[in-house]
Motif scaffolding. Structure first.
Motif, short mmCIF file in Angstrom:
data_model
loop_
_atom_site.label_atom_id
_atom_site.label_comp_id
_atom_site.label_asym_id
_atom_site.label_seq_id
_atom_site.Cartn_x
_atom_site.Cartn_y
_atom_site.Cartn_z
N THR A 253 0.84 -1.20 0.00
CA THR A 253 0.00 0.00 0.00
C THR A 253 0.87 1.25 0.00
N THR A 254 0.27 2.35 -0.39
CA THR A 254 0.99 3.62 -0.41
C THR A 254 1.46 4.00 0.99
N ASP A 255 0.64 3.70 2.00
CA ASP A 255 1.02 4.04 3.37
C ASP A 255 2.21 3.20 3.83
N GLN A 256 2.26 1.94 3.42
CA GLN A 256 3.39 1.09 3.77
C GLN A 256 4.67 1.60 3.12
N VAL A 257 4.57 2.12 1.91
CA VAL A 257 5.74 2.69 1.24
C VAL A 257 6.26 3.88 2.05
N ARG A 258 5.35 4.71 2.53
CA ARG A 258 5.77 5.86 3.34
C ARG A 258 6.49 5.39 4.60
N ASN A 259 5.99 4.34 5.24
CA ASN A 259 6.62 3.81 6.45
C ASN A 259 8.00 3.25 6.18
N LEU A 260 8.15 2.60 5.03
CA LEU A 260 9.42 1.96 4.71
C LEU A 260 10.53 2.96 4.39
N ALA A 261 10.17 4.22 4.28
CA ALA A 261 11.18 5.25 4.01
C ALA A 261 11.83 5.78 5.29
N VAL A 262 11.34 5.32 6.45
CA VAL A 262 11.82 5.84 7.73
C VAL A 262 12.43 4.71 8.56
N ASP A 263 13.61 4.94 9.14
CA ASP A 263 14.25 3.93 9.99
C ASP A 263 13.33 3.55 11.15
N ASN A 264 13.38 2.28 11.53
CA ASN A 264 12.50 1.75 12.57
C ASN A 264 13.35 1.17 13.69
N VAL A 265 14.05 2.05 14.40
CA VAL A 265 14.96 1.64 15.47
C VAL A 265 14.69 2.46 16.72
N VAL A 266 15.16 1.95 17.86
CA VAL A 266 14.97 2.62 19.15
C VAL A 266 15.70 3.97 19.14
#
Length: 327
Positions: A267-280
């Motif tokens: 989804t478009t929203d998942q693409v937006r999320n995947l552009a940002v690091d997901n770390v503590v």
């Protein structure tokens, strides 16, 4: 009499591990879910009658209140990765947590734990991340002593991450990913459950905790780790974000014209999320503050990804036989 906890979403991926942990600790548990008939497996987590699945619609006040009556604590771990029908990001992740917290306060519940996500941000371009932040704010408005757990991507036997890509790796020579250089800090599902249990056991625990495992890796590195575990050689191809947005848009249109029969793989929203690091985040409270040592991926992945190996459970036997022939 042992304490009673209502776990909203307690039959889901993270929720079932929380239910099992708390059952071992002696809690009585109501597993609030949409389809209790499909959640009967949770009864095996405790003694007869200790763990019971019950129907609940988290979008409805009366339904939420009915399964909360008499509870000493509540846990909210309902979430959606993609919207479907009435289960929108706003309804499930922004409004429902606030509803549970508001009703919990009116019912005299003293402890609440909310499972949110790293990246929750009211200013995010992603609706998923924005509504997670809105849900957190609503919870703290009504239950200021609540505990909010923000895990990075969660892995375990029932996950939709490693299992999904391991399945895709069986088709074709290329494994496509979006955001190959985005960093993640995968966290074992039972460690998240341990954090939730610790938060309920200690009344002094409150506030936000970011949960990440000991391994920080890019999406590409995670896929290479997964491929190594399942003994497959694939070319990991990064899909540029501009192309991923076009693909996601096309998938979305296809889903609409088929009235949801075709589920979009992206989804478009998942693409937006995947552009940002997901770390503590630096300075954030985490596992150490809860007295928990997180589990490494290497200790868990082989235990459930073996079925994606070319020879499945017989891979080790074949490798052993090959060594005998060569010697």
């Amino acid at each position: 009499m042992s304490q009673l906890v209502t776990i909203y979403g307690g039959s889901g991926f993270v929720g079932r591990y929380i239910a099992r942990r708390l059952a071992k600790d002696g809690w009585r548990i109501r597993v609030a879910c949409r389809t209790p008939n499909e959640a009967m497996f949770v009864r095996t987590y405790g003694a007869v009658g200790q763990v019971e699945p019950v129907f609940c619609n988290v979008r409805d006040d009366d339904s939420v209140r009915a399964v909360m009556r008499g509870a000493d604590a509540v846990v909210y771990c309902v979430g959606v990765l993609a919207e479907a029908g009435r289960n929108t990001f706003k309804a499930v992740q922004a409004e429902a947590p606030g509803r549970i917290a508001r009703i919990a306060r009116s019912e005299g519940v003293t402890r609440m734990v909310q499972i949110s996500a790293i990246g929750a941000n009211a200013d995010s371009a992603s609706a998923y991340a924005r509504t997670k932040a809105q849900g957190e704010r609503a919870v703290l408005e009504h239950m200021p002593d609540a505990v909010i757990l923000r895990p990075s991507i969660v892995f375990g036997p029932e996950d939709q991450f490693f299992n999904r890509f391991a399945g895709l790796s069986r088709v074709g020579p290329v494994l496509p990913v979006v955001g190959a250089d985005t960093r993640f800090q995968p966290v074992y599902v039972d460690d998240v459950a341990a954090a939730a249990a610790a938060a309920l056991h200690d009344p002094a625990t409150r506030g936000v905790y970011e949960l990440g495992g000991p391994d920080v890796a890019t999406f590409r590195e995670l896929m290479q780790t997964m491929l190594t575990v399942i003994h497959r050689n694939k070319l990991i191809a990064n899909i540029p974000f501009w192309m991923a947005r076009l693909m996601a848009g096309a998938f979305g249109i296809l889903s609409k014209v088929t009235f949801g029969l075709v589920k979009p793989p992206l989804t478009t929203d998942q693409v937006r999320n995947l552009a940002v690091d997901n770390v503590v985040a630096d300075g954030a409270r985490g596992f150490a503050d809860l007295g928990i040592v997180p589990t490494a991926m290497a200790a868990v992945l082989p235990e459930y990804l073996w079925r994606f190996r070319p020879s499945g459970q017989y891979t080790a036997i074949k490798d052993s036989a090959k060594n005998l022939r060569e010697s």
